[in-house]
Design a protein around this motif. Structure first.
Motif, PDB file in Angstrom:
ATOM      1  N   CYS A   1     -17.490 -12.963  37.069  1.00  0.00           N
ATOM      2  CA  CYS A   1     -18.109 -13.695  35.960  1.00  0.00           C
ATOM      3  C   CYS A   1     -18.284 -12.879  34.690  1.00  0.00           C
ATOM      4  O   CYS A   1     -18.316 -13.427  33.584  1.00  0.00           O
ATOM      5  N   ALA A   2     -18.401 -11.555  34.804  1.00  0.00           N
ATOM      6  CA  ALA A   2     -18.648 -10.728  33.624  1.00  0.00           C
ATOM      7  C   ALA A   2     -17.372 -10.332  32.887  1.00  0.00           C
ATOM      8  O   ALA A   2     -17.444  -9.736  31.807  1.00  0.00           O
ATOM      9  N   LEU A   3     -16.218 -10.660  33.430  1.00  0.00           N
ATOM     10  CA  LEU A   3     -14.970 -10.238  32.790  1.00  0.00           C
ATOM     11  C   LEU A   3     -14.759 -10.899  31.430  1.00  0.00           C
ATOM     12  O   LEU A   3     -13.974 -10.405  30.615  1.00  0.00           O
ATOM     13  N   GLU A   4     -15.448 -11.999  31.180  1.00  0.00           N
ATOM     14  CA  GLU A   4     -15.326 -12.682  29.889  1.00  0.00           C
ATOM     15  C   GLU A   4     -16.389 -12.231  28.897  1.00  0.00           C
ATOM     16  O   GLU A   4     -16.403 -12.703  27.757  1.00  0.00           O
ATOM     17  N   ASP A   5     -17.277 -11.340  29.290  1.00  0.00           N
ATOM     18  CA  ASP A   5     -18.341 -10.876  28.405  1.00  0.00           C
ATOM     19  C   ASP A   5     -17.739 -10.141  27.207  1.00  0.00           C
ATOM     20  O   ASP A   5     -16.749  -9.412  27.334  1.00  0.00           O
ATOM     21  N   GLU A   6     -18.357 -10.307  26.059  1.00  0.00           N
ATOM     22  CA  GLU A   6     -17.818  -9.713  24.837  1.00  0.00           C
ATOM     23  C   GLU A   6     -17.854  -8.192  24.848  1.00  0.00           C
ATOM     24  O   GLU A   6     -17.136  -7.535  24.078  1.00  0.00           O
ATOM     25  N   ARG A   7     -18.658  -7.618  25.730  1.00  0.00           N
ATOM     26  CA  ARG A   7     -18.723  -6.160  25.808  1.00  0.00           C
ATOM     27  C   ARG A   7     -17.637  -5.573  26.705  1.00  0.00           C
ATOM     28  O   ARG A   7     -17.510  -4.352  26.804  1.00  0.00           O
ATOM     29  N   VAL A   8     -16.853  -6.418  27.360  1.00  0.00           N
ATOM     30  CA  VAL A   8     -15.873  -5.965  28.346  1.00  0.00           C
ATOM     31  C   VAL A   8     -14.468  -5.965  27.766  1.00  0.00           C
ATOM     32  O   VAL A   8     -14.008  -6.955  27.194  1.00  0.00           O
ATOM     33  N   GLU A   9     -13.796  -4.833  27.922  1.00  0.00           N
ATOM     34  CA  GLU A   9     -12.389  -4.677  27.528  1.00  0.00           C
ATOM     35  C   GLU A   9     -11.563  -4.469  28.795  1.00  0.00           C
ATOM     36  O   GLU A   9     -11.899  -3.630  29.628  1.00  0.00           O
ATOM     37  N   ILE A  10     -10.484  -5.229  28.954  1.00  0.00           N
ATOM     38  CA  ILE A  10      -9.658  -5.144  30.155  1.00  0.00           C
ATOM     39  C   ILE A  10      -8.303  -4.538  29.801  1.00  0.00           C
ATOM     40  O   ILE A  10      -7.611  -5.002  28.893  1.00  0.00           O
ATOM     41  N   LYS A  11      -7.936  -3.486  30.549  1.00  0.00           N
ATOM     42  CA  LYS A  11      -6.659  -2.799  30.354  1.00  0.00           C
ATOM     43  C   LYS A  11      -5.876  -2.827  31.665  1.00  0.00           C
ATOM     44  O   LYS A  11      -6.122  -2.019  32.563  1.00  0.00           O
ATOM     45  N   PRO A  12      -4.915  -3.754  31.828  1.00  0.00           N
ATOM     46  CA  PRO A  12      -4.110  -3.772  33.050  1.00  0.00           C
ATOM     47  C   PRO A  12      -3.004  -2.727  32.987  1.00  0.00           C
ATOM     48  O   PRO A  12      -1.871  -2.996  32.591  1.00  0.00           O
ATOM     49  N   MET A  13      -3.341  -1.496  33.382  1.00  0.00           N
ATOM     50  CA  MET A  13      -2.389  -0.399  33.274  1.00  0.00           C
ATOM     51  C   MET A  13      -2.758   0.686  34.277  1.00  0.00           C
ATOM     52  O   MET A  13      -3.766   0.609  34.977  1.00  0.00           O
ATOM     53  N   ASP A  14      -1.938   1.718  34.335  1.00  0.00           N
ATOM     54  CA  ASP A  14      -2.136   2.846  35.235  1.00  0.00           C
ATOM     55  C   ASP A  14      -3.315   3.691  34.744  1.00  0.00           C
ATOM     56  O   ASP A  14      -3.278   4.254  33.645  1.00  0.00           O
ATOM     57  N   ALA A  15      -4.350   3.790  35.564  1.00  0.00           N
ATOM     58  CA  ALA A  15      -5.542   4.553  35.173  1.00  0.00           C
ATOM     59  C   ALA A  15      -5.250   6.037  35.017  1.00  0.00           C
ATOM     60  O   ALA A  15      -5.896   6.725  34.223  1.00  0.00           O
ATOM     61  N   LEU A  16      -4.280   6.552  35.768  1.00  0.00           N
ATOM     62  CA  LEU A  16      -3.941   7.970  35.648  1.00  0.00           C
ATOM     63  C   LEU A  16      -3.475   8.296  34.233  1.00  0.00           C
ATOM     64  O   LEU A  16      -3.792   9.367  33.688  1.00  0.00           O
ATOM     65  N   LEU A  17      -2.737   7.381  33.637  1.00  0.00           N
ATOM     66  CA  LEU A  17      -2.261   7.576  32.271  1.00  0.00           C
ATOM     67  C   LEU A  17      -3.366   7.325  31.257  1.00  0.00           C
ATOM     68  O   LEU A  17      -3.497   8.053  30.269  1.00  0.00           O
TER      69      LEU A  17
END
Length: 291
Positions: free
Chosen positions: A132-148
């Motif tokens: 439910c919190a993924l749409e919060d304005e404070r949340v940024e989503i980066k679908p990528m390799d965390a190691l990079l």
């Protein structure tokens, strides 16, 4: 078979938690069964634990007990930090840790980095109370390799939460000292990081090696523990790396509405049974903090 008897489908999901340990759940329905570019994703509905998210055959969360894990992963470090404004969540595409992190008014931004966008979308569809919190304005989503991603950020985060799957395939690098070094650089001078480090009963060697890896990088490392019924053996550990502050000291009260973590639970989580202390302190490396 008698004239009045009926055959009834008896479907079970079985997780092979170790070569010698299995957990079985009776299935009411299979809601999703697909292969993403990175892993197999399964969602089943069960009588015992409600809907269950399974990645590559391993249970990631159930509707019934997910709060045990997500609250500990988030609040052990967020309540220990005096002012956690910037939070990085690595893995955790289901959104449970993000949900807990934004309960803190001090948090200005949460960045979620998960390599598998299909997991994020699956949680949005089947686990709305978790995602439910993924749409919060404070949340940024980066679908990528965390190691990079971590390599590109320096002195930026107050908190880093490593909500990884088991250390296999693409997730194996999240348990390595080289990655911990990058996390250390990404944290501010008073920063804290936390990582799930498996069960001392099912994976004592993994726990020992992960803790040793953290101690080779961070000024101080602490171990906490809690209960997650559907994870292997139900006894789970959380390793906390600190540049300076002591995470055993709770500086901020628990958010309202928590069901597992509490002000009373915080110091107790760092009190270790002797057998766990023996696993992590076998070599007495400098900087180790058992309790």
């Amino acid at each position: 078979m008698g004239a009045m008897e009926r055959r009834v489908a008896d479907l079970w999901f079985t997780e092979y938690q170790t070569p010698n340990l299995r957990l079985g759940l009776r299935i009411k329905d299979v809601l999703l069964n697909k292969q993403s570019p990175y892993q197999h994703i399964l969602v089943v509905d069960t009588d015992q634990y409600g809907k269950v998210l399974v990645l590559d055959g391993a249970i990631q969360l159930t509707e019934t007990d997910e709060f045990c894990y997500h609250e500990m992963m988030a609040h052990l470090v967020l309540c220990a930090h005096p002012c956690p404004e910037r939070v990085l969540v690595i893995g955790g595409g289901d959104g449970g840790v993000v949900r807990e992190a934004i309960k803190h008014e001090a948090v200005k931004k949460v960045t979620l980095v998960d390599i598998d966008e299909d997991v994020i979308n699956t949680s949005r569809t089947f686990f709305p109370n978790v995602s439910c919190a993924l749409e919060d304005e404070r949340v940024e989503i980066k679908p990528m390799d965390a190691l990079l991603y971590v390599k590109e950020h320096f002195n930026e985060f107050d908190i880093v939460i490593i909500d990884s799957t088991d250390p296999v395939d693409f997730a194996s690098g999240l348990f390595e000292p080289e990655f911990y070094k990058d996390v250390h650089k990404a944290l501010k001078d008073d920063g804290l990081m936390i990582a799930q480090t498996e069960s001392p009963f099912a994976e004592p060697k993994l726990l020992s090696e992960a803790f040793k890896g953290l101690r080779s990088v961070f000024e101080n490392v602490y171990l906490a523990w809690g209960v997650v019924p559907t994870y292997p053996t139900g006894f789970w550990t959380y390793s906390v790396g600190s540049k300076s502050i002591d995470p055993r000291i709770q500086r901020r009260s628990a958010p309202k509405g928590t069901k597992y973590y509490s002000d009373d639970m915080h110091p107790l989580a760092f009190k270790l049974p002797p057998f766990v202390r023996e696993i992590i302190d076998g070599d007495n490396l400098k900087g180790a903090k058992a309790d």
